[in-house]
Design a protein around this motif. Structure first.
Motif, PDB file in Angstrom:
ATOM      1  N   TYR A  74     -36.917  35.718  43.265  1.00  0.00           N
ATOM      2  CA  TYR A  74     -38.260  35.270  43.633  1.00  0.00           C
ATOM      3  C   TYR A  74     -39.178  36.451  43.951  1.00  0.00           C
ATOM      4  O   TYR A  74     -40.296  36.248  44.422  1.00  0.00           O
ATOM      5  CB  TYR A  74     -38.187  34.325  44.840  1.00  0.00           C
TER       6      TYR A  74
ATOM      7  N   ILE B 226     -30.598  36.016  45.465  1.00  0.00           N
ATOM      8  CA  ILE B 226     -31.570  34.927  45.282  1.00  0.00           C
ATOM      9  C   ILE B 226     -32.983  35.401  45.589  1.00  0.00           C
ATOM     10  O   ILE B 226     -33.918  35.126  44.827  1.00  0.00           O
ATOM     11  CB  ILE B 226     -31.189  33.708  46.150  1.00  0.00           C
TER      12      ILE B 226
ATOM     13  N   GLU C 132     -27.049  28.098  49.407  1.00  0.00           N
ATOM     14  CA  GLU C 132     -27.792  28.483  48.206  1.00  0.00           C
ATOM     15  C   GLU C 132     -28.875  27.462  47.870  1.00  0.00           C
ATOM     16  O   GLU C 132     -30.019  27.834  47.576  1.00  0.00           O
ATOM     17  CB  GLU C 132     -26.844  28.647  47.014  1.00  0.00           C
TER      18      GLU C 132
ATOM     19  N   ARG D 287     -32.844  28.503  48.221  1.00  0.00           N
ATOM     20  CA  ARG D 287     -33.732  28.473  47.043  1.00  0.00           C
ATOM     21  C   ARG D 287     -34.945  27.583  47.308  1.00  0.00           C
ATOM     22  O   ARG D 287     -36.068  27.925  46.952  1.00  0.00           O
ATOM     23  CB  ARG D 287     -32.977  27.989  45.803  1.00  0.00           C
TER      24      ARG D 287
END
Length: 152
Positions: free
Chosen positions: A27, A23, A138, A142
């Motif tokens: 980003y 994840i 998750e 996020r």
């Protein structure tokens, strides 16, 4: 100050390590793993900081590398409290975000459990990890990544 936040992971016994790295890469957040010599955890393309075994040695090394606006993954409420004091976002492996609003209660809960154990009592251990834990982590992680990147 960095243009993007850094993810610092208390990697000893972190069940969401690979999910967090995946994840954070989405980003474009640099990740650093912190572990002691008994857990030497390596992932390709990710910096690992290995410290000697010792009470809180990983915690102090992580804190020294931490900057305001960085993200920390830990299940240690004490480390979480110190990271919050330095202006970090803090989340545990189950998606619980530690904040100034809940850290005192979490630390108190830890203290009470330790008192019970010292007195010879027993406290419940962690529950078996579920798919719901993974999903909660998750979703919250996020959200934190988006907040952290937006503030830089």
């Amino acid at each position: 100050m960095n243009l993007t936040p850094t993810l610092l992971i208390d990697a000893d016994a972190c069940p969401v390590l690979d999910k967090a790295l995946f994840i954070s890469s989405q980003y474009e957040i640099e990740s650093i793993l912190f572990c002691d010599t008994s857990h030497s955890i390596q992932r390709e393309g990710v910096k690992t900081v290995i410290v000697d075994k010792g009470m809180d040695s990983v915690d102090f090394k992580l804190l020294n590398a931490l900057s305001k606006g960085d993200i920390v993954i830990t299940q240690d409420y004490g480390l979480g409290a110190m990271a919050l004091a330095k202006g970090a976002y803090v989340v545990n492996q189950n998606g619980l975000q530690m904040t100034s609003d809940n850290i005192d209660a979490l630390l108190n809960q830890r203290h009470m459990s330790a008192q019970i154990r010292r007195a010879g009592g027993r406290t419940k251990g962690p529950k078996k990890r579920t798919q719901e834990n993974n999903l909660a982590f998750e979703l919250k992680f996020r959200q934190i990544c988006e907040q952290a990147v937006a503030k830089r």
